[in-house]
Scaffold this motif. Structure first.
Motif, PDB file in Angstrom:
ATOM      1  N   MET A  35       0.865  -1.180   0.000  1.00  0.00           N
ATOM      2  CA  MET A  35       0.000   0.000   0.000  1.00  0.00           C
ATOM      3  C   MET A  35       0.901   1.228   0.000  1.00  0.00           C
ATOM      4  O   MET A  35       1.847   1.313   0.792  1.00  0.00           O
ATOM      5  CB  MET A  35      -0.883   0.010   1.232  1.00  0.00           C
ATOM      6  N   VAL A  36       0.646   2.170  -0.889  1.00  0.00           N
ATOM      7  CA  VAL A  36       1.396   3.425  -0.914  1.00  0.00           C
ATOM      8  C   VAL A  36       0.388   4.570  -1.010  1.00  0.00           C
ATOM      9  O   VAL A  36      -0.470   4.561  -1.895  1.00  0.00           O
ATOM     10  CB  VAL A  36       2.374   3.499  -2.116  1.00  0.00           C
ATOM     11  N   ASP A  37       0.490   5.504  -0.065  1.00  0.00           N
ATOM     12  CA  ASP A  37      -0.435   6.633  -0.093  1.00  0.00           C
ATOM     13  C   ASP A  37       0.150   7.723   0.805  1.00  0.00           C
ATOM     14  O   ASP A  37       1.195   7.530   1.421  1.00  0.00           O
ATOM     15  CB  ASP A  37      -1.816   6.189   0.419  1.00  0.00           C
ATOM     16  N   GLU A  38      -0.546   8.841   0.895  1.00  0.00           N
ATOM     17  CA  GLU A  38      -0.114   9.869   1.841  1.00  0.00           C
ATOM     18  C   GLU A  38      -0.657   9.501   3.217  1.00  0.00           C
ATOM     19  O   GLU A  38      -1.826   9.140   3.337  1.00  0.00           O
ATOM     20  CB  GLU A  38      -0.638  11.235   1.400  1.00  0.00           C
ATOM     21  N   GLY A  39       0.191   9.558   4.220  1.00  0.00           N
ATOM     22  CA  GLY A  39      -0.292   9.320   5.576  1.00  0.00           C
ATOM     23  C   GLY A  39      -0.508   7.859   5.940  1.00  0.00           C
ATOM     24  O   GLY A  39      -1.284   7.539   6.841  1.00  0.00           O
ATOM     25  N   THR A  40       0.137   6.949   5.227  1.00  0.00           N
ATOM     26  CA  THR A  40       0.011   5.523   5.554  1.00  0.00           C
ATOM     27  C   THR A  40       0.886   5.205   6.768  1.00  0.00           C
ATOM     28  O   THR A  40       2.035   5.629   6.842  1.00  0.00           O
ATOM     29  CB  THR A  40       0.485   4.670   4.359  1.00  0.00           C
ATOM     30  N   THR A  41       0.343   4.447   7.730  1.00  0.00           N
ATOM     31  CA  THR A  41       1.098   4.158   8.946  1.00  0.00           C
ATOM     32  C   THR A  41       1.147   2.661   9.256  1.00  0.00           C
ATOM     33  O   THR A  41       0.386   1.877   8.683  1.00  0.00           O
ATOM     34  CB  THR A  41       0.465   4.843  10.178  1.00  0.00           C
ATOM     35  N   LEU A  42       2.019   2.338  10.205  1.00  0.00           N
ATOM     36  CA  LEU A  42       2.123   0.968  10.697  1.00  0.00           C
ATOM     37  C   LEU A  42       0.801   0.514  11.339  1.00  0.00           C
ATOM     38  O   LEU A  42       0.474  -0.667  11.338  1.00  0.00           O
ATOM     39  CB  LEU A  42       3.261   0.899  11.727  1.00  0.00           C
ATOM     40  N   GLY A  43       0.050   1.478  11.882  1.00  0.00           N
ATOM     41  CA  GLY A  43      -1.247   1.165  12.485  1.00  0.00           C
ATOM     42  C   GLY A  43      -2.228   0.626  11.453  1.00  0.00           C
ATOM     43  O   GLY A  43      -2.977  -0.315  11.726  1.00  0.00           O
ATOM     44  N   HIS A  44      -2.220   1.227  10.248  1.00  0.00           N
ATOM     45  CA  HIS A  44      -3.077   0.716   9.169  1.00  0.00           C
ATOM     46  C   HIS A  44      -2.713  -0.732   8.856  1.00  0.00           C
ATOM     47  O   HIS A  44      -3.575  -1.585   8.643  1.00  0.00           O
ATOM     48  CB  HIS A  44      -2.927   1.557   7.901  1.00  0.00           C
ATOM     49  N   LEU A  45      -1.404  -0.980   8.804  1.00  0.00           N
ATOM     50  CA  LEU A  45      -0.924  -2.324   8.485  1.00  0.00           C
ATOM     51  C   LEU A  45      -1.423  -3.322   9.529  1.00  0.00           C
ATOM     52  O   LEU A  45      -1.944  -4.387   9.198  1.00  0.00           O
ATOM     53  CB  LEU A  45       0.614  -2.323   8.442  1.00  0.00           C
ATOM     54  N   ARG A  46      -1.285  -2.952  10.779  1.00  0.00           N
ATOM     55  CA  ARG A  46      -1.680  -3.845  11.868  1.00  0.00           C
ATOM     56  C   ARG A  46      -3.173  -4.178  11.803  1.00  0.00           C
ATOM     57  O   ARG A  46      -3.576  -5.334  11.927  1.00  0.00           O
ATOM     58  CB  ARG A  46      -1.338  -3.184  13.211  1.00  0.00           C
ATOM     59  N   GLY A  47      -3.982  -3.156  11.579  1.00  0.00           N
ATOM     60  CA  GLY A  47      -5.431  -3.378  11.501  1.00  0.00           C
ATOM     61  C   GLY A  47      -5.796  -4.320  10.372  1.00  0.00           C
ATOM     62  O   GLY A  47      -6.628  -5.219  10.529  1.00  0.00           O
ATOM     63  N   GLY A  76      10.092   4.892  -8.365  1.00  0.00           N
ATOM     64  CA  GLY A  76       9.694   6.148  -9.018  1.00  0.00           C
ATOM     65  C   GLY A  76       8.742   6.971  -8.170  1.00  0.00           C
ATOM     66  O   GLY A  76       7.997   7.808  -8.694  1.00  0.00           O
ATOM     67  N   ILE A  77       8.735   6.744  -6.861  1.00  0.00           N
ATOM     68  CA  ILE A  77       7.797   7.457  -5.986  1.00  0.00           C
ATOM     69  C   ILE A  77       8.575   8.345  -5.010  1.00  0.00           C
ATOM     70  O   ILE A  77       9.617   7.939  -4.484  1.00  0.00           O
ATOM     71  CB  ILE A  77       6.904   6.438  -5.250  1.00  0.00           C
ATOM     72  N   ASP A  78       8.055   9.546  -4.770  1.00  0.00           N
ATOM     73  CA  ASP A  78       8.738  10.517  -3.915  1.00  0.00           C
ATOM     74  C   ASP A  78       8.492  10.177  -2.436  1.00  0.00           C
ATOM     75  O   ASP A  78       7.363  10.324  -1.946  1.00  0.00           O
ATOM     76  CB  ASP A  78       8.186  11.913  -4.246  1.00  0.00           C
ATOM     77  N   PRO A  79       9.545   9.730  -1.703  1.00  0.00           N
ATOM     78  CA  PRO A  79       9.357   9.316  -0.310  1.00  0.00           C
ATOM     79  C   PRO A  79       9.070  10.483   0.634  1.00  0.00           C
ATOM     80  O   PRO A  79       8.623  10.265   1.765  1.00  0.00           O
ATOM     81  CB  PRO A  79      10.683   8.637   0.060  1.00  0.00           C
ATOM     82  N   GLU A  80       9.299  11.721   0.166  1.00  0.00           N
ATOM     83  CA  GLU A  80       8.953  12.876   1.000  1.00  0.00           C
ATOM     84  C   GLU A  80       7.441  13.062   1.060  1.00  0.00           C
ATOM     85  O   GLU A  80       6.892  13.561   2.031  1.00  0.00           O
ATOM     86  CB  GLU A  80       9.594  14.165   0.440  1.00  0.00           C
ATOM     87  N   ARG A  81       6.788  12.633   0.013  1.00  0.00           N
ATOM     88  CA  ARG A  81       5.347  12.843  -0.049  1.00  0.00           C
ATOM     89  C   ARG A  81       4.558  11.586   0.339  1.00  0.00           C
ATOM     90  O   ARG A  81       3.524  11.670   1.001  1.00  0.00           O
ATOM     91  CB  ARG A  81       4.977  13.276  -1.471  1.00  0.00           C
ATOM     92  N   TYR A  82       5.048  10.445  -0.080  1.00  0.00           N
ATOM     93  CA  TYR A  82       4.280   9.196   0.129  1.00  0.00           C
ATOM     94  C   TYR A  82       4.959   8.250   1.112  1.00  0.00           C
ATOM     95  O   TYR A  82       6.190   8.198   1.175  1.00  0.00           O
ATOM     96  CB  TYR A  82       4.102   8.453  -1.200  1.00  0.00           C
ATOM     97  N   GLN A  83       4.130   7.534   1.849  1.00  0.00           N
ATOM     98  CA  GLN A  83       4.621   6.426   2.661  1.00  0.00           C
ATOM     99  C   GLN A  83       3.876   5.171   2.210  1.00  0.00           C
ATOM    100  O   GLN A  83       2.851   5.245   1.558  1.00  0.00           O
ATOM    101  CB  GLN A  83       4.339   6.617   4.161  1.00  0.00           C
ATOM    102  N   GLY A  84       4.444   4.039   2.626  1.00  0.00           N
ATOM    103  CA  GLY A  84       3.730   2.801   2.282  1.00  0.00           C
ATOM    104  C   GLY A  84       4.120   1.696   3.223  1.00  0.00           C
ATOM    105  O   GLY A  84       5.113   1.792   3.934  1.00  0.00           O
ATOM    106  N   PHE A  85       3.295   0.668   3.246  1.00  0.00           N
ATOM    107  CA  PHE A  85       3.709  -0.548   3.934  1.00  0.00           C
ATOM    108  C   PHE A  85       3.650  -1.715   2.962  1.00  0.00           C
ATOM    109  O   PHE A  85       2.983  -1.638   1.916  1.00  0.00           O
ATOM    110  CB  PHE A  85       2.882  -0.828   5.187  1.00  0.00           C
ATOM    111  N   ALA A  86       4.379  -2.762   3.319  1.00  0.00           N
ATOM    112  CA  ALA A  86       4.388  -3.968   2.489  1.00  0.00           C
ATOM    113  C   ALA A  86       4.385  -5.171   3.412  1.00  0.00           C
ATOM    114  O   ALA A  86       4.803  -5.074   4.562  1.00  0.00           O
ATOM    115  CB  ALA A  86       5.614  -3.989   1.585  1.00  0.00           C
TER     116      ALA A  86
END
Ligand code: DAH
Length: 358
Positions: free
Chosen positions: A234-246, A316-326
């Protein structure tokens, strides 16, 4: 030959002919009767041949009488023919009767392979959160399997995934050019699919990548050289480890029971930071500790973490703007836990006695 005797003969012929027609038991016999009485060399012809010897005045009468006999017999032949056809049809219908009340022959139905079924169940759960299935190749380059995932040629983590290389021109089996980025290999994990998806699709990304992986392994009850993984990204703005856990809790609860406790443990993968291992309470001992869970009460079902900024950039994704989990899970292992299967080799042996149980 006189008139009277000819008329008598005609009358007698007619009654014999009609009796023979009525007796004809099948179409062949009927044809024979018709030929014998009415044919060019038949009995009627023979009698009528005598007309020439009658006085001229009588001839028309006898001719008409002969004709009438012929018409009567022909009509009887035709009627008998119809009746015989009808009898034949009745006989066939009786012989070929279909009994629609008999039970049908059962079709042997196959069933989904337990690993496929488990994969689909996971996809179904995550699909509810907008995740979509992508496919990615089983033959990869060194670049995608390793380098783009932040595993450079000399990285010690390569040992984990040292693997099966394709025999290609320009690459020796021992060394020369071994880690050239274009070198091909059988993928050791589904993680290179993350790079493919990131390079193809702008965020937001919610991707699932199920598929076969290959490793150079000593095969035993819990290790195969060929197995399945299911990668999530998942890659989006504001993605967190909490989303992953849920999200992972949803999967664990769907597969192993709604009240099954889960936990994150610190882990290490070069392509995530931080990295975690995701455990579910042991399904065999319910957390008390047993040989299957090495007395810890927990079983690890996947590795995961926040996508490393280097990996995002390689995609090809800007890590300053986007976060993601895998995350990367093993459907083989999960199917074994769900169904109490104790040997991973069963999955690829194709023994129907094993497969029929699911
Ligand atoms: N690729 C890892 C393996 O094969 C599994 C994995 C771990 C995948 C962490 C991930 C992840 O996406 O974030 O062992």
């Amino acid at each position: 030959m006189d008139l009277r005797s000819i008329e008598e003969q005609l009358g007698e012929l007619e009654s014999r002919a009609l009796a023979a027609v009525a007796d004809a038991a099948d179409p062949d016999a009927l044809k024979q009767v018709e030929v014998a009485f009415l044919g060019r060399k038949g009995e009627l012809k023979a009698i009528l041949d005598g007309i020439g010897r009658l006085p001229a005045d009588d001839r028309p009468r006898v001719g008409a009488a002969g004709n009438a006999v012929k018409q009567h017999v022909l009509a009887a032949v035709e009627a008998r023919g119809h009746r015989l056809d009808q009898i034949a049809l009745e006989v066939r219908l009786a012989a070929e009767r279909v009994d629609p009340t008999l039970p049908g022959r059962p079709l042997r139905r196959g069933s989904l392979h337990p690993v496929i079924e488990t994969t689909r169940e996971i996809v179904r759960v995550l699909g509810q959160f907008g995740f979509v299935v992508y496919e990615s190749p089983e033959v990869e380059t060194d670049e995608l399997n390793f380098q783009a995932l932040n595993i450079p040629p000399d990285h010690p983590a390569r040992d984990l995934w040292d693997t099966l290389y394709l025999d290609e021109r320009g690459f020796d089996s021992d060394g020369q050019g071994q880690e050239a980025p274009t070198r091909h290999l059988l993928r050791t994990h589904t993680s290179p699919g993350q790079i493919h998806v990131m390079r193809q699709t702008p965020p937001p990304i919610r991707a699932l990548l199920p598929g076969r992986c290959f490793r150079y392994e000593n095969v035993d009850a819990s290790h195969g050289f060929e197995f399945f993984q299911l990668e999530g990204l998942m890659v989006d703005e504001g993605t967190t480890l909490g989303h992953l856990r849920g999200l992972l809790d949803e999967v664990a609860h769907a597969l192993f029971g709604a009240r099954r406790p889960t936990r994150f443990r610190p882990g290490y993968y070069p392509f995530t930071e931080p990295s975690v291992a995701f455990d579910v309470q042991c399904v065999i001992c319910e957390g008390r500790g047993c040989p299957a869970c090495k007395r810890t009460g927990w079983m690890t079902i996947l590795g995961a973490g926040m996508v490393h900024p280097v990996v995002l950039r390689n995609g090809g994704i800007d890590p300053e703007r986007y976060q993601g989990f895998a995350f990367g899970m093993g459907p083989d292992r999960m199917a074994m836990l769900r169904y109490g299967i104790d040997d991973i080799r069963e999955f690829l042996t194709n023994d129907v006695r094993f497969l029929e149980q699911f």
